[in-house]
Scaffold this motif. Structure first.
Motif, PDB file in Angstrom:
ATOM      1  N   UNK A  49      39.202  33.400  29.636  1.00 16.41           N
ATOM      2  CA  UNK A  49      39.318  32.403  30.707  1.00 16.41           C
ATOM      3  C   UNK A  49      38.597  32.776  32.003  1.00 16.41           C
ATOM      4  N   UNK A  50      38.342  34.062  32.216  1.00 11.29           N
ATOM      5  CA  UNK A  50      37.657  34.471  33.460  1.00 11.29           C
ATOM      6  C   UNK A  50      36.717  35.648  33.151  1.00 11.29           C
ATOM      7  N   UNK A  51      35.783  35.940  34.060  1.00 11.78           N
ATOM      8  CA  UNK A  51      34.929  37.116  33.854  1.00 11.78           C
ATOM      9  C   UNK A  51      35.745  38.409  33.780  1.00 11.78           C
ATOM     10  N   UNK A  52      36.821  38.474  34.570  1.00  8.37           N
ATOM     11  CA  UNK A  52      37.653  39.682  34.542  1.00  8.37           C
ATOM     12  C   UNK A  52      38.303  39.850  33.155  1.00  8.37           C
ATOM     13  N   UNK A  53      38.814  38.752  32.611  1.00  8.34           N
ATOM     14  CA  UNK A  53      39.417  38.791  31.279  1.00  8.34           C
ATOM     15  C   UNK A  53      38.346  39.174  30.249  1.00  8.34           C
ATOM     16  N   UNK A  54      37.164  38.596  30.395  1.00  2.53           N
ATOM     17  CA  UNK A  54      36.043  38.876  29.493  1.00  2.53           C
ATOM     18  C   UNK A  54      35.741  40.379  29.502  1.00  2.53           C
ATOM     19  N   UNK A  55      35.644  40.929  30.715  1.00  2.00           N
ATOM     20  CA  UNK A  55      35.294  42.345  30.853  1.00  2.00           C
ATOM     21  C   UNK A  55      36.396  43.252  30.288  1.00  2.00           C
ATOM     22  N   UNK A  56      37.645  42.894  30.610  1.00  2.00           N
ATOM     23  CA  UNK A  56      38.777  43.668  30.078  1.00  2.00           C
ATOM     24  C   UNK A  56      38.755  43.643  28.549  1.00  2.00           C
ATOM     25  N   UNK A  57      38.526  42.456  28.001  1.00  6.74           N
ATOM     26  CA  UNK A  57      38.516  42.295  26.541  1.00  6.74           C
ATOM     27  C   UNK A  57      37.374  43.105  25.931  1.00  6.74           C
ATOM     28  N   UNK A  58      36.277  43.197  26.666  1.00  2.00           N
ATOM     29  CA  UNK A  58      35.144  43.995  26.196  1.00  2.00           C
ATOM     30  C   UNK A  58      35.532  45.479  26.204  1.00  2.00           C
ATOM     31  N   UNK A  59      36.105  45.918  27.344  1.00  2.00           N
ATOM     32  CA  UNK A  59      36.467  47.328  27.497  1.00  2.00           C
ATOM     33  C   UNK A  59      37.531  47.766  26.492  1.00  2.00           C
ATOM     34  N   UNK A  60      38.425  46.841  26.160  1.00  2.00           N
ATOM     35  CA  UNK A  60      39.514  47.189  25.233  1.00  2.00           C
ATOM     36  C   UNK A  60      39.113  47.027  23.769  1.00  2.00           C
ATOM     37  N   UNK A  61      37.875  46.620  23.530  1.00  2.00           N
ATOM     38  CA  UNK A  61      37.406  46.455  22.146  1.00  2.00           C
ATOM     39  C   UNK A  61      37.864  45.158  21.497  1.00  2.00           C
ATOM     40  N   UNK A  62      38.483  44.277  22.308  1.00  2.00           N
ATOM     41  CA  UNK A  62      39.009  43.021  21.764  1.00  2.00           C
ATOM     42  C   UNK A  62      37.873  42.080  21.348  1.00  2.00           C
TER      43      UNK A  62
END
Lengths: 427, 174
Positions: free
Chosen positions: A339-352
């Protein structure tokens, strides 16, 4: 006589009582997006009233169709962008920094307990999760909000839903709100605020509370509201830590907006979720809900995970846990929009994101697009979508398409099997 | 002030939502006039034919919870550019109802039994309605039949209808 949350907020923002129970209240925030705001801007210009009441209290985002898909949507973005620049609206989020309005504005700390918020978007009720009064309005109300920082409402009457019990495995806030809408009906809370309270809500994260409040409008509610607690404070702490010496002090301040013990409610509903199963919608109205197990064998063509209801990091984590190690069915198109760039980045960092891509999902940028059939995943005639969004209206995601609303866990399970499926099968 | 009299379109279903009134894909239009051909495009009711049934109508009579769903003011605008300035229903969704009055249009509630009665007597007939805003009365006519129905709207709503909407009212006052 004691007061409800909404009554306290109204009384602390009172501006005028033009007649009857109509109260004009002052606004702490006016949120804007590129679908409903450009018409308001054009109208203000044509009336020679191209002004804003306070550029710091106006927040704007391009989210519904981004990147622009054609000349018309490009022009909508341009009108909003030019307007934000000429009025020095600093909190304007354009491509690269933009996200779904009801996910990005809370994430930036723009909503606080006791606030009054309007936006030209019906899911503005989401922000009540922070113990704010937040209501969707039309373009004219938005226009007056932008110009004068006020809005008129009937003095609020509140339904309290006291939610008790622990959720079973595979059951999430989305299932809770779907079942509540099923009980209230699409008209059950019209002109009412809904206070969601009780131990089950206390145990929920802010993300889950936002999912709950997001769909208050699907029962006709003006706003969904949760009471402030330490979870609220923790979420907001990075934005308020200069304002309060300790988290406890902040909580004390926020608690002023909790309801009085003798507050009067239009209705009080005790809601036990301890036996609640994962839920899914079956018709063209969000109150048409059934347990997932009664809908198994319903084939799906597309699975959509995202939106202001369920596109936050917690939702992605839940879906990824179901997907991990699995491939989605060959017959399914899987689309995920963090839903947001922050969520996108977190999901990237967490391997999601890797989990989603390994499973066969397409990861798109943050946008509302598919939820209302505007872009990024429109259905063809006769197609079925398992979706974590909030509306299953006829034609909502594309003319002739059918939408089944469900939790991110259930949606992920549907993607794997190709049919409506209970997520507990995959854990 | 807008016109609130003329021929009636009966829509016999509750919960008609704003996606049915005007689908989201048309929200990229910047002018109200561009919405005109798409009013009620996705509405599915037995016997309702979008093109033929909307033409020449000025008022809609319908059931409960009309205008639920999205906040889009495009819904009243799509009605307005088709010459429909008033909807009479058992109840309305909050945002839609407010949008109607904010645009100087009318969303008038009548009790369920009155709506039932109007459907029984007039639905399927070529019906016209006259709205008397002084006396708060509707006069419905069809095939030699004539009936009166009283209604009420709040002083605030009336002032919006009379003053042509909320923008001018609020800018002068606040």
């Amino acid at each position: 006589m004691g007061k409800t949350v909404a009554e306290k907020i109204f009384d602390s923002h009172f501006v005028d009582n033009p007649s009857g129970d109509i109260h004009v209240i002052g606004l702490d925030a006016v949120f804007c997006h590129e679908i409903t705001t450009p018409v308001a801007i054009n109208d203000l210009v044509s009336r020679n009233k191209d002004r804003v009441f306070d550029p710091d209290k106006i927040k704007a985002v391009i989210d519904h169709v981004t990147p622009a898909k054609d000349s018309k949507t490009a022009m909508q973005g341009k009108i909003l962008r030019d307007w934000a620049r000429r009025h020095n609206i600093r909190d304007f989020f354009d491509i690269g920094r933009n996200g779904v309005c009801h996910a990005i504005f809370p994430e930036k700390g723009f909503v606080r307990p006791g606030y009054t918020v309007i936006m030209g978007d019906s899911h503005t009720c989401t922000h009540g999760a922070f113990c704010a009064f937040a209501a969707g309005v039309g373009t004219t109300d938005l226009e007056v909000g932008i110009l004068k920082g006020v809005c008129a409402f009937h003095y609020p009457s509140t339904i309290k839903i006291n939610i008790v019990g622990k959720m079973l495995a595979g059951v999430y806030a989305k299932d809770v709100i779907l079942s509540i809408i099923g009980r209230l009906g699409v008209n059950g809370a019209t002109n009412k605020v809904i206070e969601f309270t009780g131990p089950a809500v206390d145990a929920m994260s802010m993300e889950a509370r936002m999912t709950l409040c997001n769909m208050a409008i699907e029962a006709g509610g003006t706003c969904g509201i949760c009471h402030p607690d330490m979870t609220t404070v923790e979420y907001l702490w990075e934005f308020i830590k200069d304002k309060y010496p300790t988290k406890e002090k902040a909580f004390e301040e926020f608690k002023k907006f909790s309801p009085d013990p003798d507050a009067e409610y239009h209705d009080v509903i005790e809601y036990d979720i301890s036996r609640l199963e994962p839920m899914v919608t079956f018709g063209f109205k969000p109150d048409q809900v059934k347990p997932v197990r009664e809908m198994e064998k319903t084939k799906v063509d597309q699975v959509y995970i995202g939106s202001c209801t369920n596109g936050r990091i917690e939702d992605l984590r839940i879906a990824a846990r179901v997907l991990k190690g699995n491939k989605i069915s060959d017959s399914v198109r899987g689309i995920i929009s963090p839903a947001t760039p922050k969520v996108f980045r977190q999901a990237m960092d967490e391997g999601i994101l890797k989990t989603f891509m390994d499973a066969g999902f397409c990861v798109t940028n943050p946008t509302c697009g598919a939820c209302l059939g505007m872009s990024n995943g429109v259905l063809a005639e006769g197609e079925v979508c398992a979706s974590t969004t909030n509306r299953n209206f006829n034609g909502r995601m594309g003319k002739g398409g059918m939408v089944h609303l469900m939790s991110p866990a259930t949606a992920a399970a549907c993607a794997i099997s190709g049919y409506i499926t209970n997520s507990t099968l995959y854990k | 002030m807008k016109n609130f009299s003329g021929k009636v379109l009966f829509l016999d279903r509750s919960d008609i939502n704003t996606d049915e009134i005007i689908p989201a894909k048309y929200l990229t239009e910047i002018s109200k006039e561009a919405l005109k051909p798409y009013l009620l495009e996705d509405l599915r009711i037995d016997g309702f034919a979008q093109g033929k049934d909307i033409k020449g109508k000025s008022v809609i009579i319908t059931r409960a919870n009309f205008g639920c769903g999205s906040s889009r003011e495009h819904a009243p605008w799509a009605l307005e550019v088709n010459g429909i300035n008033m909807v009479i229903a058992e109840s309305f969704a909050r945002i839609f109802r407010q949008n109607m009055f904010n645009c100087g249009m009318m969303a008038v509630e009548l009790p369920g039994q009155s709506i039932d009665h109007l459907f029984q007597v007039f639905s399927g007939k070529e019906t016209s309605i006259e709205t008397d805003l002084e006396k708060n009365v509707f006069i419905l006519k069809a095939d030699g039949l004539e009936e009166k129905a009283g209604f009420s709207i709040s002083d605030f709503d009336r002032s919006l209808v009379v003053s042509g909407g909320w923008v001018e009212y609020a800018d002068a006052k606040y």
